[in-house]
Design a protein around this motif. Structure first.
Motif, mmCIF file in Angstrom:
data_model
loop_
_atom_site.group_PDB
_atom_site.id
_atom_site.type_symbol
_atom_site.label_atom_id
_atom_site.label_comp_id
_atom_site.label_asym_id
_atom_site.label_seq_id
_atom_site.Cartn_x
_atom_site.Cartn_y
_atom_site.Cartn_z
ATOM 1 N N GLY A 1 9.995 -10.188 14.836
ATOM 2 C CA GLY A 1 10.663 -8.809 15.138
ATOM 3 C C GLY A 1 10.162 -7.366 15.367
ATOM 4 N N ASP A 2 10.668 -6.660 15.939
ATOM 5 C CA ASP A 2 9.492 -4.808 16.412
ATOM 6 C C ASP A 2 9.659 -4.915 15.086
ATOM 7 O OD1 ASP A 2 9.217 -2.604 16.777
ATOM 8 O OD2 ASP A 2 9.903 -2.742 18.998
ATOM 9 N N THR A 3 8.415 -3.749 15.455
ATOM 10 C CA THR A 3 7.287 -3.913 13.641
ATOM 11 C C THR A 3 7.854 -1.771 13.470
ATOM 12 O OG1 THR A 3 5.690 -2.829 14.896
ATOM 13 C CG2 THR A 3 5.742 -5.134 14.281
ATOM 14 N N ALA A 4 9.058 -1.389 14.194
ATOM 15 C CA ALA A 4 9.362 0.229 13.364
ATOM 16 C C ALA A 4 10.756 0.232 13.854
ATOM 17 C CB ALA A 4 8.911 0.543 14.992
ATOM 18 N N SER B 1 2.628 6.999 8.826
ATOM 19 C CA SER B 1 0.930 6.148 8.771
ATOM 20 C C SER B 1 1.658 4.525 9.285
ATOM 21 C CB SER B 1 0.409 5.918 7.717
ATOM 22 O OG SER B 1 0.561 5.438 6.872
ATOM 23 N N ARG B 2 3.259 4.297 8.592
ATOM 24 C CA ARG B 2 3.789 3.441 9.158
ATOM 25 C C ARG B 2 3.201 1.543 8.453
ATOM 26 N NH1 ARG B 2 7.267 4.960 12.808
ATOM 27 N NH2 ARG B 2 8.972 3.681 12.151
ATOM 28 N N LYS B 3 1.858 1.618 8.488
ATOM 29 C CA LYS B 3 1.272 0.815 7.292
ATOM 30 C C LYS B 3 1.070 0.876 5.779
ATOM 31 C CE LYS B 3 -1.668 -0.140 11.528
ATOM 32 N NZ LYS B 3 -3.377 -0.041 11.740
ATOM 33 N N GLN B 4 2.330 1.562 5.064
ATOM 34 C CA GLN B 4 2.359 1.740 3.708
ATOM 35 C C GLN B 4 4.165 1.623 3.632
ATOM 36 O OE1 GLN B 4 0.672 5.193 2.557
ATOM 37 N NE2 GLN B 4 1.940 6.055 4.495
ATOM 38 N N TRP B 5 4.219 1.054 2.366
ATOM 39 C CA TRP B 5 5.436 1.886 1.898
ATOM 40 C C TRP B 5 6.336 3.007 2.051
ATOM 41 C CZ3 TRP B 5 9.054 -2.422 0.679
ATOM 42 C CH2 TRP B 5 8.692 -3.270 -0.016
ATOM 43 N N GLU B 6 7.420 3.757 3.700
ATOM 44 C CA GLU B 6 7.713 4.650 3.135
ATOM 45 C C GLU B 6 9.393 5.221 2.873
ATOM 46 O OE1 GLU B 6 3.911 6.146 6.185
ATOM 47 O OE2 GLU B 6 5.618 6.311 7.026
ATOM 48 N N GLN B 7 9.781 6.539 2.532
ATOM 49 C CA GLN B 7 11.076 6.707 2.343
ATOM 50 C C GLN B 7 11.270 7.320 3.834
ATOM 51 O OE1 GLN B 7 10.203 9.252 -0.834
ATOM 52 N NE2 GLN B 7 10.021 11.176 0.029
ATOM 53 N N TYR B 8 12.636 6.392 4.196
ATOM 54 C CA TYR B 8 13.619 7.270 5.511
ATOM 55 C C TYR B 8 14.950 8.075 4.976
ATOM 56 C CZ TYR B 8 13.590 7.742 10.602
ATOM 57 O OH TYR B 8 14.495 7.889 11.695
ATOM 58 N N PRO C 1 0.733 -1.049 -0.171
ATOM 59 C CA PRO C 1 -0.209 0.009 -0.130
ATOM 60 C C PRO C 1 1.172 1.267 0.291
ATOM 61 C CG PRO C 1 0.054 -0.910 2.231
ATOM 62 C CD PRO C 1 0.681 -1.687 1.498
ATOM 63 N N THR C 2 -0.328 2.864 -0.168
ATOM 64 C CA THR C 2 1.233 3.799 -0.721
ATOM 65 C C THR C 2 0.076 4.569 -0.609
ATOM 66 O OG1 THR C 2 2.625 5.133 -1.437
ATOM 67 C CG2 THR C 2 1.335 3.840 -2.842
ATOM 68 N N GLY C 3 0.268 5.599 -0.894
ATOM 69 C CA GLY C 3 -0.911 7.062 -0.539
ATOM 70 C C GLY C 3 -0.653 7.416 0.274
ATOM 71 N N VAL D 1 9.824 -0.927 6.025
ATOM 72 C CA VAL D 1 8.462 -2.041 5.740
ATOM 73 C C VAL D 1 8.099 -2.223 6.932
ATOM 74 C CG1 VAL D 1 7.901 -4.367 4.846
ATOM 75 C CG2 VAL D 1 10.085 -3.175 3.933
ATOM 76 N N ASP D 2 8.163 -1.527 8.252
ATOM 77 C CA ASP D 2 7.106 -1.632 9.380
ATOM 78 C C ASP D 2 5.783 -1.523 9.429
ATOM 79 O OD1 ASP D 2 9.031 0.737 10.189
ATOM 80 O OD2 ASP D 2 7.323 1.050 10.448
ATOM 81 N N GLY D 3 5.272 -2.214 10.064
ATOM 82 C CA GLY D 3 3.555 -2.079 10.101
ATOM 83 C C GLY D 3 3.399 -0.950 11.631
ATOM 84 N N TRP D 4 4.308 -0.492 12.077
ATOM 85 C CA TRP D 4 3.450 -0.245 13.646
ATOM 86 C C TRP D 4 3.168 -0.398 14.290
ATOM 87 C CZ3 TRP D 4 6.828 3.673 16.248
ATOM 88 C CH2 TRP D 4 6.016 4.052 16.459
ATOM 89 N N THR D 5 3.648 -1.449 14.669
ATOM 90 C CA THR D 5 2.967 -2.678 15.598
ATOM 91 C C THR D 5 1.816 -3.426 15.191
ATOM 92 O OG1 THR D 5 0.652 -0.943 16.166
ATOM 93 C CG2 THR D 5 2.083 -0.798 17.738
ATOM 94 N N ASP D 6 1.576 -3.722 13.637
ATOM 95 C CA ASP D 6 0.664 -4.268 12.720
ATOM 96 C C ASP D 6 1.656 -5.482 11.902
ATOM 97 O OD1 ASP D 6 -1.369 -5.544 11.558
ATOM 98 O OD2 ASP D 6 -2.719 -3.691 10.752
#
Length: 250
Positions: free
Chosen positions: A172-175, A62-69, A55-57, A84-89
């Motif tokens: 592993g930790d989702t963040a 939001s962390r439940k999508q592809w994000e750049q860092y 997902p994106t956009g 790639v992390d889902g932020w606790t999800d």
């Protein structure tokens, strides 16, 4: 390569050439902003492959999508990676679809997973599916805490087949998980032999067209191919030997 049958004789034509690989090392721009859905499409080294990220956009961070860092430890050019992390999800499935133009195929080579120190050892379940072939490969990528590991994929799609890479974190930790150095390339244009693939009653066809009883194929003229240095032809009634490219039937 191309396989074909002529009155029970199997033929394999292989073009030997050189192409460049695309290596995506980060989207650039601001941290925690969604990666564009078409990021990396039709770039210089793979101009015949379009990408779709999902997902994106979504909303920033939001962390439940592809994000750049930018600034991720050990990541890419200036720390630019794809989160790639889902932020606790960890139910989020991150996908990238590689769609080639007609006549081309996708070679999906490898990717790096980067686990930021503190995230613990991380396991990611992965699959690669083809729009024509179905499941091509699957498994788990295991990366130690605080390390960057290159994970090989090495799968090749069929002509004009979309390959979809799916990643889902299993532990592993989702963040604290990112992807980097996604490497893929174009499979050279598929050869078009004469007689055509699967053709029957070849002798009659050649006579009607007043074509000599020979095998021919199109010359490949593509600016993305830096060098063509030969064609290999495998010719035999044993299909297994031909498809395998066995030297005995070359």
């Amino acid at each position: 390569m191309k396989t074909k049958s002529i009155s029970g004789i199997m033929v394999l034509l292989t073009l030997c050439g050189v192409v460049q690989a695309t290596v995506l090392t980060g989207a650039g721009g601001n941290t925690n902003v969604a990666v564009p859905a078409d990021h990396g499409s039709n770039v210089q080294d793979t101009p015949h492959i379009a990408l779709t990220w999902a997902p994106t956009g979504g909303a920033v961070n939001s962390r439940k999508q592809w994000e750049q860092y930018n600034g991720w430890p050990g990541g890419g050019d200036g720390g630019a990676v794809y989160q790639v992390d889902g932020w606790t999800d960890n139910s989020v499935v991150h996908t990238i679809a590689f769609t080639p133009e007609a006549g081309y195929g996708v070679v999906l080579t490898s990717l790096d997973l980067n686990v930021w120190s503190g995230g613990g050892n991380t396991s990611v379940n992965w699959t690669v599916t083809g729009s024509l072939s179905g499941l091509l490969g699957s498994g788990s990528f295991n990366t130690s805490n605080g390390s960057v590991v290159t994970h090989d994929i090495n799968l090749v799609g069929r002509r004009a087949e979309t390959l979809t890479l799916s990643l889902q974190q299993a532990s592993g930790d989702t963040a604290y998980l990112a992807m980097d150095n996604l490497t893929f390339s174009e499979k050279l244009p598929y050869l078009v032999p004469d007689p055509t693939h699967g053709e029957i009653d070849v002798i009659k066809d050649l006579a009607e067209r007043n074509v000599p009883g020979a095998i021919s194929w199109e010359y490949i003229n593509d600016p993305n191919i830096s060098q063509v240095f030969g064609y290999d032809v495998y010719f035999d009634s044993n299909e297994v030997l031909v498809i395998a490219g066995d030297p005995s039937v070359k």
